[in-house]
Design an enzyme around this catalytic site. Sequence first.
Site, mmCIF file in Angstrom:
data_model
loop_
_atom_site.group_PDB
_atom_site.id
_atom_site.type_symbol
_atom_site.label_atom_id
_atom_site.label_comp_id
_atom_site.label_asym_id
_atom_site.label_seq_id
_atom_site.Cartn_x
_atom_site.Cartn_y
_atom_site.Cartn_z
ATOM 1 N N ASN A 278 0.830 -1.203 0.000
ATOM 2 C CA ASN A 278 0.000 0.000 0.000
ATOM 3 C C ASN A 278 0.866 1.255 0.000
ATOM 4 O O ASN A 278 1.921 1.311 0.637
ATOM 5 C CB ASN A 278 -1.049 0.000 1.120
ATOM 6 C CG ASN A 278 -0.489 -0.217 2.511
ATOM 7 O OD1 ASN A 278 0.508 -0.878 2.679
ATOM 8 N ND2 ASN A 278 -1.158 0.341 3.498
ATOM 9 N N GLU B 177 0.450 5.241 0.563
ATOM 10 C CA GLU B 177 -0.464 6.291 1.037
ATOM 11 C C GLU B 177 0.011 7.666 0.586
ATOM 12 O O GLU B 177 1.104 7.829 0.043
ATOM 13 C CB GLU B 177 -0.580 6.203 2.565
ATOM 14 C CG GLU B 177 -1.190 4.870 2.991
ATOM 15 C CD GLU B 177 -1.424 4.738 4.481
ATOM 16 O OE1 GLU B 177 -0.935 5.589 5.253
ATOM 17 O OE2 GLU B 177 -2.109 3.778 4.858
ATOM 18 N N CYS C 217 -4.347 0.725 -2.268
ATOM 19 C CA CYS C 217 -4.169 -0.516 -1.515
ATOM 20 C C CYS C 217 -3.057 -1.383 -2.119
ATOM 21 O O CYS C 217 -2.825 -1.355 -3.336
ATOM 22 C CB CYS C 217 -5.462 -1.329 -1.544
ATOM 23 S SG CYS C 217 -6.812 -0.594 -0.632
ATOM 24 N N GLU D 159 -2.814 -4.684 -2.664
ATOM 25 C CA GLU D 159 -3.154 -5.708 -3.663
ATOM 26 C C GLU D 159 -3.509 -5.075 -5.001
ATOM 27 O O GLU D 159 -3.274 -5.653 -6.068
ATOM 28 C CB GLU D 159 -4.276 -6.636 -3.173
ATOM 29 C CG GLU D 159 -5.573 -5.980 -2.747
ATOM 30 C CD GLU D 159 -5.573 -5.543 -1.289
ATOM 31 O OE1 GLU D 159 -4.672 -4.787 -0.895
ATOM 32 O OE2 GLU D 159 -6.511 -5.914 -0.557
ATOM 33 N N CYS E 93 -10.371 -5.068 1.028
ATOM 34 C CA CYS E 93 -11.485 -4.114 0.995
ATOM 35 C C CYS E 93 -12.361 -4.360 -0.243
ATOM 36 O O CYS E 93 -11.952 -5.058 -1.182
ATOM 37 C CB CYS E 93 -10.958 -2.681 1.009
ATOM 38 S SG CYS E 93 -10.328 -2.122 -0.577
ATOM 39 N N CYS F 208 -10.873 -3.583 -3.746
ATOM 40 C CA CYS F 208 -9.874 -4.565 -4.205
ATOM 41 C C CYS F 208 -10.546 -5.865 -4.625
ATOM 42 O O CYS F 208 -10.119 -6.520 -5.577
ATOM 43 C CB CYS F 208 -8.846 -4.819 -3.111
ATOM 44 S SG CYS F 208 -7.748 -3.407 -2.886
HETATM 45 N N1 THU Z 1 -5.452 -1.340 2.578
HETATM 46 C C1 THU Z 1 -4.932 -2.200 1.667
HETATM 47 O O1 THU Z 1 -3.791 -2.053 1.234
HETATM 48 N N2 THU Z 1 -5.705 -3.222 1.249
HETATM 49 C C2 THU Z 1 -6.974 -3.464 1.671
HETATM 50 O O2 THU Z 1 -7.630 -4.367 1.177
HETATM 51 C C3 THU Z 1 -7.544 -2.649 2.749
HETATM 52 C C4 THU Z 1 -6.784 -1.445 3.140
HETATM 53 C C5 THU Z 1 -4.633 -0.207 2.998
HETATM 54 C C6 THU Z 1 -5.157 1.144 2.551
HETATM 55 C C7 THU Z 1 -4.531 2.060 3.570
HETATM 56 O O3 THU Z 1 -3.224 2.385 3.151
HETATM 57 C C8 THU Z 1 -4.441 1.195 4.815
HETATM 58 O O4 THU Z 1 -4.567 -0.150 4.395
HETATM 59 C C9 THU Z 1 -5.490 1.500 5.849
HETATM 60 O O5 THU Z 1 -6.756 1.450 5.324
#
Ligand code: THU
Length: 167
Positions: free
Chosen positions: A63, A65, A74, A76, A112, A115
């Site tokens: 991920n 940010e 995210c 994945e 999430c 994804c």
């Molecule tokens: N995140 C992911 O990388 N994958 C997911 O399926 C859920 C959330 C990340 C997004 C953000 O950087 C952090 O987790 C918190 O939500």
Amino acid sequence: MKYEEMEVKCFLTPTDALDLPEIDQFLLKKAHEAASKAYAPYSGFQVGSAVRMKSGQIVVGSNQENMAYPSGLCGERVAVFAAGAQFPGEKIEAVAIVSPSPVAVPSAFLPCGGCRQVLLEAESRQEGSIRLLLQARDEVVLVSNSAINLVPFAFTVEDGGLSSVHS
Ligand code: THU
């Protein structure tokens, strides 16, 4: 029209990591390495992903940010989109997604909704299912043989009329 209650079944098999085939254990290792390289200063929640192509090539992501929160992506999705960019038209065999973050529930990492939809479309494009390996901090890995198991009542190609877009 008469509406009835609808029930969905979700097929996720909890499996001890050491009982998985070596090729899957290796993919999980790559996902954990990727998680350690996540850029997640705002959430503190690291996610790593590793995509295994049918050819055996592995593409990783984590991920990423951003101070402007919605601009992040995210782990994945970073991995699956990178796989599409590097190996267009090649099929994905498996995707490992992990979070070693202490913020995560120790026993399960579940991607999430956005994804899940992206994984589902990858399956639809390649007309073949993708094996998913989901792991948080403990040894249990949730295994699924298709992204469809994560998206009950999915928005599908038919619903969106996207069939002509797929190539
Ligand atoms: N995140 C992911 O990388 N994958 C997911 O399926 C859920 C959330 C990340 C997004 C953000 O950087 C952090 O987790 C918190 O939500």
